[in-house]
Structure formats: C-alpha cells, structure tokens
Motif scaffolding. Structure first.
Motif, PDB file in Angstrom:
ATOM      1  N   SER A  34       0.835  -1.205   0.000  1.00 13.48           N
ATOM      2  CA  SER A  34       0.000   0.000   0.000  1.00 13.48           C
ATOM      3  C   SER A  34       0.870   1.255   0.000  1.00 13.48           C
ATOM      4  O   SER A  34       2.017   1.237   0.429  1.00 13.48           O
ATOM      5  CB  SER A  34      -0.930   0.013   1.212  1.00 13.48           C
ATOM      6  N   LEU A  35       0.273   2.323  -0.480  1.00 13.56           N
ATOM      7  CA  LEU A  35       0.944   3.607  -0.554  1.00 13.56           C
ATOM      8  C   LEU A  35      -0.111   4.671  -0.296  1.00 13.56           C
ATOM      9  O   LEU A  35      -1.170   4.656  -0.924  1.00 13.56           O
ATOM     10  CB  LEU A  35       1.560   3.781  -1.947  1.00 13.56           C
ATOM     11  N   ALA A  36       0.166   5.576   0.642  1.00  5.32           N
ATOM     12  CA  ALA A  36      -0.830   6.594   0.972  1.00  5.32           C
ATOM     13  C   ALA A  36      -0.163   7.942   1.207  1.00  5.32           C
ATOM     14  O   ALA A  36       0.940   8.024   1.745  1.00  5.32           O
ATOM     15  CB  ALA A  36      -1.598   6.189   2.220  1.00  5.32           C
ATOM     16  N   CYS A  37      -0.850   8.994   0.788  1.00  3.95           N
ATOM     17  CA  CYS A  37      -0.393  10.351   1.066  1.00  3.95           C
ATOM     18  C   CYS A  37      -1.607  11.267   1.080  1.00  3.95           C
ATOM     19  O   CYS A  37      -2.673  10.921   0.574  1.00  3.95           O
ATOM     20  CB  CYS A  37       0.630  10.830   0.043  1.00  3.95           C
ATOM     21  N   ILE A  38      -1.435  12.423   1.683  1.00  3.40           N
ATOM     22  CA  ILE A  38      -2.495  13.417   1.736  1.00  3.40           C
ATOM     23  C   ILE A  38      -2.080  14.577   0.845  1.00  3.40           C
ATOM     24  O   ILE A  38      -0.940  15.052   0.937  1.00  3.40           O
ATOM     25  CB  ILE A  38      -2.729  13.910   3.179  1.00  3.40           C
ATOM     26  N   VAL A  53       6.706   1.987   6.470  1.00  4.97           N
ATOM     27  CA  VAL A  53       7.643   3.110   6.451  1.00  4.97           C
ATOM     28  C   VAL A  53       6.847   4.400   6.357  1.00  4.97           C
ATOM     29  O   VAL A  53       5.935   4.514   5.534  1.00  4.97           O
ATOM     30  CB  VAL A  53       8.614   3.004   5.242  1.00  4.97           C
ATOM     31  N   LEU A  54       7.186   5.368   7.194  1.00  8.08           N
ATOM     32  CA  LEU A  54       6.652   6.717   7.096  1.00  8.08           C
ATOM     33  C   LEU A  54       7.807   7.592   6.634  1.00  8.08           C
ATOM     34  O   LEU A  54       8.859   7.635   7.278  1.00  8.08           O
ATOM     35  CB  LEU A  54       6.126   7.197   8.444  1.00  8.08           C
ATOM     36  N   ALA A  55       7.642   8.271   5.516  1.00  6.90           N
ATOM     37  CA  ALA A  55       8.736   9.050   4.939  1.00  6.90           C
ATOM     38  C   ALA A  55       8.299  10.477   4.658  1.00  6.90           C
ATOM     39  O   ALA A  55       7.143  10.732   4.317  1.00  6.90           O
ATOM     40  CB  ALA A  55       9.207   8.390   3.641  1.00  6.90           C
ATOM     41  N   ASP A  56       9.221  11.392   4.818  1.00  8.12           N
ATOM     42  CA  ASP A  56       8.990  12.794   4.490  1.00  8.12           C
ATOM     43  C   ASP A  56       9.672  13.060   3.155  1.00  8.12           C
ATOM     44  O   ASP A  56      10.885  12.891   3.027  1.00  8.12           O
ATOM     45  CB  ASP A  56       9.569  13.690   5.581  1.00  8.12           C
ATOM     46  N   ILE A  57       8.897  13.427   2.151  1.00 10.41           N
ATOM     47  CA  ILE A  57       9.403  13.667   0.806  1.00 10.41           C
ATOM     48  C   ILE A  57       9.502  15.173   0.594  1.00 10.41           C
ATOM     49  O   ILE A  57       8.493  15.859   0.534  1.00 10.41           O
ATOM     50  CB  ILE A  57       8.461  13.060  -0.265  1.00 10.41           C
ATOM     51  N   CYS A  58      10.715  15.685   0.484  1.00 10.21           N
ATOM     52  CA  CYS A  58      10.919  17.120   0.261  1.00 10.21           C
ATOM     53  C   CYS A  58      11.192  17.373  -1.213  1.00 10.21           C
ATOM     54  O   CYS A  58      12.039  16.720  -1.808  1.00 10.21           O
ATOM     55  CB  CYS A  58      12.095  17.629   1.079  1.00 10.21           C
ATOM     56  N   THR A  59      10.475  18.301  -1.783  1.00 14.61           N
ATOM     57  CA  THR A  59      10.711  18.701  -3.161  1.00 14.61           C
ATOM     58  C   THR A  59      11.532  19.975  -3.189  1.00 14.61           C
ATOM     59  O   THR A  59      11.731  20.610  -2.167  1.00 14.61           O
ATOM     60  CB  THR A  59       9.373  18.930  -3.901  1.00 14.61           C
ATOM     61  N   GLN A  60      11.990  20.371  -4.360  1.00 12.77           N
ATOM     62  CA  GLN A  60      12.778  21.590  -4.491  1.00 12.77           C
ATOM     63  C   GLN A  60      12.018  22.796  -3.949  1.00 12.77           C
ATOM     64  O   GLN A  60      12.588  23.638  -3.294  1.00 12.77           O
ATOM     65  CB  GLN A  60      13.146  21.831  -5.956  1.00 12.77           C
ATOM     66  N   GLU A  61      10.725  22.889  -4.222  1.00 11.38           N
ATOM     67  CA  GLU A  61       9.958  24.056  -3.772  1.00 11.38           C
ATOM     68  C   GLU A  61       9.783  24.069  -2.263  1.00 11.38           C
ATOM     69  O   GLU A  61       9.670  25.116  -1.650  1.00 11.38           O
ATOM     70  CB  GLU A  61       8.604  24.120  -4.472  1.00 11.38           C
TER      71      GLU A  61
END
Length: 64
Positions: A34-38, A53-61
């Motif tokens: 499964s994969l979930a995000c808000i 796994v809980l991950a924080d995905i940082c983008t350039q912006e």
C-alpha cells in the motif's frame, strides 16, 4: 510530485510538471502492499509485506 510503487518494493518519485524521474526509494521490506499520502503534505506512508515506512518527501519548492 507523482509517486508510483512497483511490485519489487521500489517507490519512484516523478516531477508532475515535466514527468521526469526524480528519485527512487527502496527499503528492502518485501513486496509493496500500500501507498498513501495526503494532498498538500510532504509525508507518505508505505506498507510492505514485512513492515511500514513513514517518509517525508521534500521537493525543491519545499526546500527553499
């Protein structure tokens, strides 16, 4: 950010404007279940055959 997952357990991050590949994540916890995000959040939850796994995905912006 476009997030895709595959049966081999890898998660791929794509730029949703250019559709260019940005990064790959692989935690070696078996098959992806499964994969979930808000929308608007930088955090994702990834369920695997042998863990979560809980991950924080940082983008350039978000880094600026």
């Amino acid at each position: 950010m476009l997030i895709t997952g595959s049966r081999d357990g890898s998660i791929r991050l794509w730029n949703s404007t250019t559709f260019r590949f940005e990064h790959e994540l692989n935690f070696d916890l078996g098959s992806l279940s499964s994969l979930a995000c808000i929308k608007g959040s930088t955090r994702i939850a990834i369920g695997y055959e042998r863990g979560l796994v809980l991950a924080d995905i940082c983008t350039q912006e978000h880094r600026a």
